[in-house]
Write an enzyme that holds these catalytic residues in place. Structure first.
Site, PDB file in Angstrom:
ATOM      1  N   SER A  63      -0.759   0.084  35.102  1.00 31.06           N
ATOM      2  CA  SER A  63      -0.111  -0.512  33.931  1.00 31.06           C
ATOM      3  C   SER A  63      -1.135  -1.153  32.994  1.00 31.06           C
ATOM      4  O   SER A  63      -2.236  -1.520  33.391  1.00 31.06           O
ATOM      5  CB  SER A  63       0.901  -1.575  34.352  1.00 31.06           C
TER       6      SER A  63
HETATM    7  N1  SAH Z   1       0.703  -1.096  40.319  1.00 30.00           N
HETATM    8  C1  SAH Z   1      -0.129   0.078  40.304  1.00 30.00           C
HETATM    9  C2  SAH Z   1       0.353   1.184  39.419  1.00 30.00           C
HETATM   10  C3  SAH Z   1       1.810   1.458  39.435  1.00 30.00           C
HETATM   11  S1  SAH Z   1       2.258   3.117  39.011  1.00 30.00           S
HETATM   12  C4  SAH Z   1      -1.557  -0.257  39.967  1.00 30.00           C
HETATM   13  O1  SAH Z   1      -1.911  -1.417  39.817  1.00 30.00           O
HETATM   14  O2  SAH Z   1      -2.354   0.686  39.867  1.00 30.00           O
HETATM   15  C5  SAH Z   1       3.691   3.203  40.010  1.00 30.00           C
HETATM   16  C6  SAH Z   1       3.397   3.489  41.439  1.00 30.00           C
HETATM   17  O3  SAH Z   1       4.620   3.413  42.146  1.00 30.00           O
HETATM   18  C7  SAH Z   1       2.842   4.883  41.700  1.00 30.00           C
HETATM   19  O4  SAH Z   1       1.669   4.783  42.423  1.00 30.00           O
HETATM   20  C8  SAH Z   1       3.942   5.574  42.511  1.00 30.00           C
HETATM   21  O5  SAH Z   1       3.459   6.501  43.444  1.00 30.00           O
HETATM   22  C9  SAH Z   1       4.597   4.390  43.179  1.00 30.00           C
HETATM   23  N2  SAH Z   1       5.973   4.561  43.631  1.00 30.00           N
HETATM   24  C10 SAH Z   1       6.990   5.228  43.045  1.00 30.00           C
HETATM   25  N3  SAH Z   1       8.118   5.132  43.773  1.00 30.00           N
HETATM   26  C11 SAH Z   1       7.802   4.375  44.864  1.00 30.00           C
HETATM   27  C12 SAH Z   1       8.541   3.910  45.999  1.00 30.00           C
HETATM   28  N4  SAH Z   1       9.836   4.200  46.175  1.00 30.00           N
HETATM   29  N5  SAH Z   1       7.884   3.148  46.903  1.00 30.00           N
HETATM   30  C13 SAH Z   1       6.579   2.845  46.761  1.00 30.00           C
HETATM   31  N6  SAH Z   1       5.834   3.248  45.716  1.00 30.00           N
HETATM   32  C14 SAH Z   1       6.440   4.003  44.772  1.00 30.00           C
END
Ligand code: SAH
Length: 215
Positions: A63
């Site tokens: 993000s």
């Molecule tokens: N917070 C992260 C980026 C978030 S992008 C950072 O600092 O880099 C959103 C992330 O959520 C992705 O890596 C995706 O794979 C994950 N995601 C999506 N659905 C999910 C779920 N049900 N449980 C855990 N992770 C999930």
């Protein structure tokens, strides 16, 4: 030429965070110290402190710094809390939360990203109070519940019930809720047995997958 990362970080904090109203000194301090450049893929390192999300592979992105600071501020952490970070991705958001809380569980559904997050956190020495787990964070992670703070970095169609259940009292949950394209960042506050909810801003996150996410 190697960029002067500390001054890039200071510039980001002044121009992107302070200017837009981030006030919590602990959040500003965390954003000033966590090396974002260590969490972005090598070929986009130069963009580490730009005012935008960055791709981290697997169709996912880290993000925008402002969004991470805002979400962290909305949790009102004091340093004693256990926090659940849903959507661990690169591990950067978890690192910021780790600087603000006692303990962070970061859950990631893509196994390769969970590995990357773990590696990034241990390489930077920020893994002391952060546990990265692989799994479906739409179901939370009951093993360490209740959480005084839950931060979700992927967009959900609705607030997942398991997360509400695992939220402590007092507790604060921040989560983007809405359509696949555009959402509102919702803040759910539990206090003295009462749960209240309000919107903080409009936003755009990648979709939450898993049982309570988008199919
Ligand atoms: N917070 C992260 C980026 C978030 S992008 C950072 O600092 O880099 C959103 C992330 O959520 C992705 O890596 C995706 O794979 C994950 N995601 C999506 N659905 C999910 C779920 N049900 N449980 C855990 N992770 C999930």
């Amino acid at each position: 030429m190697i960029p002067d990362w500390p001054s890039e970080r200071r510039r980001m904090v002044d121009r992107q965070l302070r200017k837009r109203g981030i006030r919590d000194p602990r959040v500003l301090g965390a954003m000033l110290t966590i090396p974002r450049e260590e969490f972005v893929p090598h070929d986009s390192r130069i963009c580490s402190y730009q005012d935008e999300p960055l791709p981290i592979g697997y169709g996912q992105s880290i993000s925008q710094p402002y969004m991470i600071a805002l979400m962290a501020e909305l949790l009102e952490l004091t340093g004693v809390e256990t926090v659940l970070d849903v959507g661990g991705g690169s591990g950067y958001h978890a690192a910021v939360l780790g600087a603000l809380a006692a303990r962070v569980i970061s859950i990631e559904i893509v196994p390769a990203l969970a590995r990357v997050a773990g590696q990034n956190l241990s390489r930077t020495g920020l893994d002391r109070n952060i546990l990265v787990v692989r799994g479906d964070g739409s179901l939370g992670w009951p093993e360490a519940a209740p959480y005084a703070g839950i931060s979700v970095a992927a967009a959900a169609p609705d607030v997942p019930q398991p997360l509400l259940k695992q939220l402590g009292d007092p507790g604060r949950l921040v989560i983007p809720v809405g359509g696949r394209q555009d959402q509102e960042l919702r803040v759910i506050v539990k206090s003295n047995g009462v749960t209240e909810e309000h919107g903080a801003t409009f936003c755009r996150f990648v979709p939450l997958r898993g049982d309570r996410g988008w199919r």
